[in-house]
Design a protein around this motif. Structure first.
Motif, mmCIF file in Angstrom:
data_model
loop_
_atom_site.group_PDB
_atom_site.id
_atom_site.type_symbol
_atom_site.label_atom_id
_atom_site.label_comp_id
_atom_site.label_asym_id
_atom_site.label_seq_id
_atom_site.Cartn_x
_atom_site.Cartn_y
_atom_site.Cartn_z
ATOM 1 N N LEU A 208 28.626 48.518 2.894
ATOM 2 C CA LEU A 208 28.109 49.874 2.765
ATOM 3 C C LEU A 208 28.976 50.823 3.575
ATOM 4 O O LEU A 208 29.392 50.512 4.694
ATOM 5 C CB LEU A 208 26.663 49.932 3.255
ATOM 6 C CG LEU A 208 25.655 49.099 2.461
ATOM 7 C CD1 LEU A 208 24.278 49.184 3.114
ATOM 8 C CD2 LEU A 208 25.577 49.572 1.016
ATOM 9 N N ARG B 246 23.708 59.776 3.070
ATOM 10 C CA ARG B 246 22.433 59.953 2.367
ATOM 11 C C ARG B 246 21.264 59.316 3.097
ATOM 12 O O ARG B 246 20.150 59.289 2.593
ATOM 13 C CB ARG B 246 22.552 59.393 0.937
ATOM 14 C CG ARG B 246 23.401 60.281 0.050
ATOM 15 C CD ARG B 246 23.961 59.578 -1.148
ATOM 16 N NE ARG B 246 24.746 60.494 -1.984
ATOM 17 C CZ ARG B 246 25.983 60.891 -1.683
ATOM 18 N NH1 ARG B 246 26.571 60.450 -0.598
ATOM 19 N NH2 ARG B 246 26.623 61.741 -2.473
ATOM 20 N N THR B 247 21.531 58.788 4.279
ATOM 21 C CA THR B 247 20.507 58.166 5.100
ATOM 22 C C THR B 247 20.560 58.756 6.496
ATOM 23 O O THR B 247 21.648 58.980 7.045
ATOM 24 C CB THR B 247 20.730 56.642 5.187
ATOM 25 O OG1 THR B 247 20.851 56.112 3.872
ATOM 26 C CG2 THR B 247 19.567 55.972 5.896
ATOM 27 N N TYR C 72 29.329 45.216 9.976
ATOM 28 C CA TYR C 72 28.040 45.748 10.420
ATOM 29 C C TYR C 72 27.859 45.548 11.926
ATOM 30 O O TYR C 72 28.416 44.619 12.519
ATOM 31 C CB TYR C 72 26.898 45.077 9.666
ATOM 32 C CG TYR C 72 26.913 45.352 8.180
ATOM 33 C CD1 TYR C 72 26.617 46.610 7.688
ATOM 34 C CD2 TYR C 72 27.252 44.354 7.274
ATOM 35 C CE1 TYR C 72 26.642 46.877 6.324
ATOM 36 C CE2 TYR C 72 27.279 44.605 5.907
ATOM 37 C CZ TYR C 72 26.972 45.872 5.444
ATOM 38 O OH TYR C 72 27.009 46.123 4.098
ATOM 39 N N GLN D 1 21.293 50.638 8.292
ATOM 40 C CA GLN D 1 21.140 52.075 8.492
ATOM 41 C C GLN D 1 22.298 52.588 9.336
ATOM 42 O O GLN D 1 22.797 51.870 10.211
ATOM 43 C CB GLN D 1 19.803 52.383 9.177
ATOM 44 C CG GLN D 1 18.579 52.017 8.346
ATOM 45 C CD GLN D 1 17.306 52.274 9.117
ATOM 46 O OE1 GLN D 1 16.997 51.590 10.083
ATOM 47 N NE2 GLN D 1 16.568 53.288 8.700
ATOM 48 N N PRO D 2 22.705 53.822 9.117
ATOM 49 C CA PRO D 2 23.864 54.339 9.848
ATOM 50 C C PRO D 2 23.514 54.845 11.236
ATOM 51 O O PRO D 2 22.429 55.365 11.482
ATOM 52 C CB PRO D 2 24.333 55.489 8.953
ATOM 53 C CG PRO D 2 23.074 55.994 8.329
ATOM 54 C CD PRO D 2 22.209 54.782 8.117
ATOM 55 N N SER E 180 30.547 55.293 3.609
ATOM 56 C CA SER E 180 30.211 56.695 3.845
ATOM 57 C C SER E 180 29.197 57.241 2.838
ATOM 58 O O SER E 180 28.382 58.094 3.178
ATOM 59 C CB SER E 180 31.485 57.542 3.807
ATOM 60 O OG SER E 180 32.138 57.429 2.554
ATOM 61 N N TYR E 181 29.248 56.751 1.593
ATOM 62 C CA TYR E 181 28.300 57.256 0.592
ATOM 63 C C TYR E 181 26.864 57.001 1.044
ATOM 64 O O TYR E 181 26.012 57.890 0.989
ATOM 65 C CB TYR E 181 28.570 56.589 -0.754
ATOM 66 C CG TYR E 181 27.643 57.044 -1.859
ATOM 67 C CD1 TYR E 181 27.938 58.171 -2.629
ATOM 68 C CD2 TYR E 181 26.462 56.358 -2.146
ATOM 69 C CE1 TYR E 181 27.085 58.598 -3.628
ATOM 70 C CE2 TYR E 181 25.606 56.771 -3.145
ATOM 71 C CZ TYR E 181 25.917 57.891 -3.885
ATOM 72 O OH TYR E 181 25.065 58.309 -4.877
ATOM 73 N N SER E 182 26.599 55.775 1.489
ATOM 74 C CA SER E 182 25.251 55.438 1.966
ATOM 75 C C SER E 182 24.934 56.137 3.281
ATOM 76 O O SER E 182 23.804 56.597 3.499
ATOM 77 C CB SER E 182 25.122 53.922 2.136
ATOM 78 O OG SER E 182 25.327 53.257 0.910
ATOM 79 N N ALA E 183 25.941 56.237 4.161
ATOM 80 C CA ALA E 183 25.702 56.805 5.488
ATOM 81 C C ALA E 183 25.262 58.260 5.413
ATOM 82 O O ALA E 183 24.381 58.692 6.169
ATOM 83 C CB ALA E 183 26.961 56.674 6.332
ATOM 84 N N MET F 18 27.306 50.986 10.413
ATOM 85 C CA MET F 18 26.033 50.610 9.811
ATOM 86 C C MET F 18 25.420 49.495 10.646
ATOM 87 O O MET F 18 26.026 48.442 10.862
ATOM 88 C CB MET F 18 26.239 50.143 8.378
ATOM 89 C CG MET F 18 26.875 51.177 7.462
ATOM 90 S SD MET F 18 25.890 52.672 7.208
ATOM 91 C CE MET F 18 24.590 52.030 6.135
ATOM 92 N N ASP G 214 35.688 56.450 4.668
ATOM 93 C CA ASP G 214 35.678 54.984 4.710
ATOM 94 C C ASP G 214 36.903 54.385 5.390
ATOM 95 O O ASP G 214 37.056 53.167 5.420
ATOM 96 C CB ASP G 214 35.510 54.377 3.311
ATOM 97 C CG ASP G 214 34.193 54.766 2.668
ATOM 98 O OD1 ASP G 214 33.153 54.572 3.321
ATOM 99 O OD2 ASP G 214 34.208 55.269 1.533
#
Length: 246
Positions: free
Chosen positions: A102, A109-110, A240, A182-183, A104-107, A172, A199
């Motif tokens: 996971l 948005r969370t 991670y 989670q970030p 930057s895209y996920s980071a 993450m 990234d």
């Protein structure tokens, strides 16, 4: 699918788990401490598949002095659609194509998952002192840098750029597996590199900054880091952060 086909798929699933558990691939899914369970589960599935084949062949053998009539055999023949074999494609994808961790895209948005540390142990020796991004962020956000002092610090993470181009260094953090990752975000100030790619993994050397902002996603605390030097580094073996449960 018939029993033999089911056994083949079961064996492939087990083999894929053993493959993932004996390489670094499993680190894309679960924390490092679960490696024995991943390998063990794969071995169990492979043994179960072999046992299924053995029992199936044993049950179809009439034994000495017995005959199986043609109409008996035909009465138990079921043709399964060949499309069902497409179930094995994800297994080959798992073996042949390692999914990315996971990023930057996920980071973005969370919301940040930064939590107040239970304690602030003395910093290790060295100059610069190497801290995990999560450790630095906790000390900076909740201890206001008192345990950091004026020490030169090195942290590592990947770059994330929000919609306005604001850069963050992110790691993450996970409790069990990638599904709950989670970030933890750190804002950047000081000598920010002029060109940043999302990234990209960087090692930053610098000092504590007293600047903080609120994460726009969940209003959590995002501390800052004053950069003195930045250099790109390869993606770490374990992307991670597991410091919350190590």
């Amino acid at each position: 699918m018939n029993r033999q086909a089911q056994a083949v798929v079961l064996f492939l699933v087990g083999g894929a788990m053993v493959h993932a558990g004996t390489t670094d691939l499993y680190l894309r899914y679960v924390k490092a401490g679960l490696q024995p369970m991943v390998v063990g589960a794969g071995v169990v599935l492979m043994v179960a598949a072999l046992a299924t084949v053995w029992y199936e062949r044993r049950g179809s053998d009439p034994g000495p002095g017995k005959e199986v009539h043609a109409h008996d055999r035909e009465g138990h023949v079921h043709r399964e659609p060949r499309v069902s074999w497409l179930l094995v494609l994800p297994l080959f994808a798992l073996i042949l194509v390692a999914p990315p961790a996971l990023g930057s895209y996920s980071a973005l948005r969370t919301g940040t998952a930064l939590q107040a540390p239970l304690a602030y142990p003395p910093l290790p020796s060295g100059d610069p002192v190497r801290l995990s991004l999560v450790d630095y962020a906790g000390r900076a956000a909740y201890d206001h840098g008192r345990s950091l002092g004026d020490r030169r610090i090195a942290i590592t993470g990947f770059v994330a750029l929000d919609g306005k181009g604001t850069p963050y260094l992110v790691r993450m953090a996970l409790n069990c597996c990638a599904a709950d990752a989670q970030p933890v975000k750190v804002g950047l100030t000081g000598r920010i590199p002029p060109v940043l790619q999302p990234d990209t993994w960087l090692e930053l050397t610098g000092t504590y900054s007293d600047q903080q902002i609120k994460d726009p996603v969940n209003k959590g605390r995002i501390p800052f880091f004053d950069i003195a030097e930045a250099r790109p580094v390869p993606t770490p073996r374990d992307p991670y952060d597991e410091s919350w449960n190590s």
